[in-house]
Scaffold this motif. Sequence first.
Motif, PDB file in Angstrom:
ATOM      1  N   SER A  87      39.069  32.735  46.903  1.00 61.68           N
ATOM      2  CA  SER A  87      37.712  33.242  47.091  1.00 61.68           C
ATOM      3  C   SER A  87      36.669  32.212  46.672  1.00 61.68           C
ATOM      4  CB  SER A  87      37.525  34.538  46.290  1.00 61.68           C
ATOM      5  OG  SER A  87      36.226  35.058  46.442  1.00 61.68           O
ATOM      6  N   SER A  91      33.834  30.882  49.211  1.00 62.70           N
ATOM      7  CA  SER A  91      32.404  31.028  48.924  1.00 62.70           C
ATOM      8  C   SER A  91      31.697  29.681  48.965  1.00 62.70           C
ATOM      9  CB  SER A  91      32.205  31.685  47.552  1.00 62.70           C
ATOM     10  OG  SER A  91      32.734  30.880  46.508  1.00 62.70           O
ATOM     11  N   ARG A  98      35.403  36.001  54.323  1.00 70.65           N
ATOM     12  CA  ARG A  98      36.681  35.709  53.667  1.00 70.65           C
ATOM     13  C   ARG A  98      36.528  35.746  52.153  1.00 70.65           C
ATOM     14  NH1 ARG A  98      41.652  33.211  54.087  1.00 70.65           N
ATOM     15  NH2 ARG A  98      42.166  31.672  52.474  1.00 70.65           N
ATOM     16  N   ALA A  99      35.409  35.244  51.646  1.00 74.14           N
ATOM     17  CA  ALA A  99      35.167  35.260  50.198  1.00 74.14           C
ATOM     18  C   ALA A  99      35.127  36.690  49.675  1.00 74.14           C
ATOM     19  CB  ALA A  99      33.870  34.535  49.873  1.00 74.14           C
ATOM     20  N   ARG A 100      34.466  37.580  50.409  1.00 77.30           N
ATOM     21  CA  ARG A 100      34.382  38.984  49.974  1.00 77.30           C
ATOM     22  C   ARG A 100      35.766  39.629  49.965  1.00 77.30           C
ATOM     23  NH1 ARG A 100      30.215  39.113  53.988  1.00 77.30           N
ATOM     24  NH2 ARG A 100      28.153  38.786  53.062  1.00 77.30           N
ATOM     25  N   ARG A 101      36.536  39.409  51.029  1.00 69.98           N
ATOM     26  CA  ARG A 101      37.877  40.015  51.107  1.00 69.98           C
ATOM     27  C   ARG A 101      38.760  39.535  49.958  1.00 69.98           C
ATOM     28  NH1 ARG A 101      37.370  38.730  56.680  1.00 69.98           N
ATOM     29  NH2 ARG A 101      38.765  36.931  56.395  1.00 69.98           N
ATOM     30  N   LEU A 102      38.733  38.246  49.701  1.00 67.02           N
ATOM     31  CA  LEU A 102      39.582  37.702  48.640  1.00 67.02           C
ATOM     32  C   LEU A 102      39.109  38.138  47.258  1.00 67.02           C
ATOM     33  CD1 LEU A 102      40.105  34.126  50.093  1.00 67.02           C
ATOM     34  CD2 LEU A 102      41.863  35.882  49.815  1.00 67.02           C
ATOM     35  N   LEU A 103      37.795  38.217  47.076  1.00 64.77           N
ATOM     36  CA  LEU A 103      37.258  38.691  45.799  1.00 64.77           C
ATOM     37  C   LEU A 103      37.692  40.129  45.547  1.00 64.77           C
ATOM     38  CD1 LEU A 103      35.435  38.195  43.331  1.00 64.77           C
ATOM     39  CD2 LEU A 103      33.490  38.870  44.752  1.00 64.77           C
ATOM     40  N   ILE A 176      32.156  33.559  40.604  1.00 63.85           N
ATOM     41  CA  ILE A 176      33.506  33.797  41.109  1.00 63.85           C
ATOM     42  C   ILE A 176      34.474  32.801  40.487  1.00 63.85           C
ATOM     43  CG2 ILE A 176      34.938  33.908  43.181  1.00 63.85           C
ATOM     44  CD1 ILE A 176      32.417  34.604  44.770  1.00 63.85           C
TER      45      ILE A 176
END
Length: 212
Positions: A87, A91, A98-103, A176
């Motif tokens: 993430s 980001s 993708r950053a939101r999903r992984l976070l 993050i």
Amino acid sequence: MSAALGRFPTNAHRGSDGGGRPGDTHASAASIGLWVFMGVATALFSLFIVAYVMRMSGEDAITIALPWQLWLSSALLVAGSAALQWSVGASRGRNPARARRLLLAGGLCAIGFLCVQLWAWQSLLGAQVMPAGNPAGSFFYLLTAMHGLHLTGGLAAWAWTAHDAWPEPARAAWRIALCARYWHFMLAVWLVLFGLLGWVTPEVARFICGTS
């Protein structure tokens, strides 16, 4: 206070004309604070580890069979740590979806870890391994509870970070990154504790303490 913190990432994108970069200053202070906290936590867990080895060297110590659920919880913590690290890259690479999903995945894996740990507790209690009595059982509950409390605190920070980063993850990439660093630390501590509980038998403890 939260509103003021929310503005720091925006300031971090400004130039340093005349006044420096307040966002960078705040991120550096937070990073140092996290390092200090992890140092204190390392000292605390180190003391517990020493106490465990000394107590397991006693004549009344008996090894307990670790529940299989610990392997599942370990896999979840590894997955959560990896997701948060990815993430960070997403980001910074301007890939917000993708950053939101992984976070989100990183936090959910940590929650799953805690739930499976409670499942492991139920399994031991069902096998009549109680918090009081056998030193190995007592330390199992103590060490896993301490680790779980530290991870729960990390989840509170993760929730705050996710709320702040959701609109635009790039502006909160440094937060993050701090979450990812703490997750890596929690993973390292857990692997040490898992190895300690699984492989430091009374015989090994007596050898370490020189009483065998």
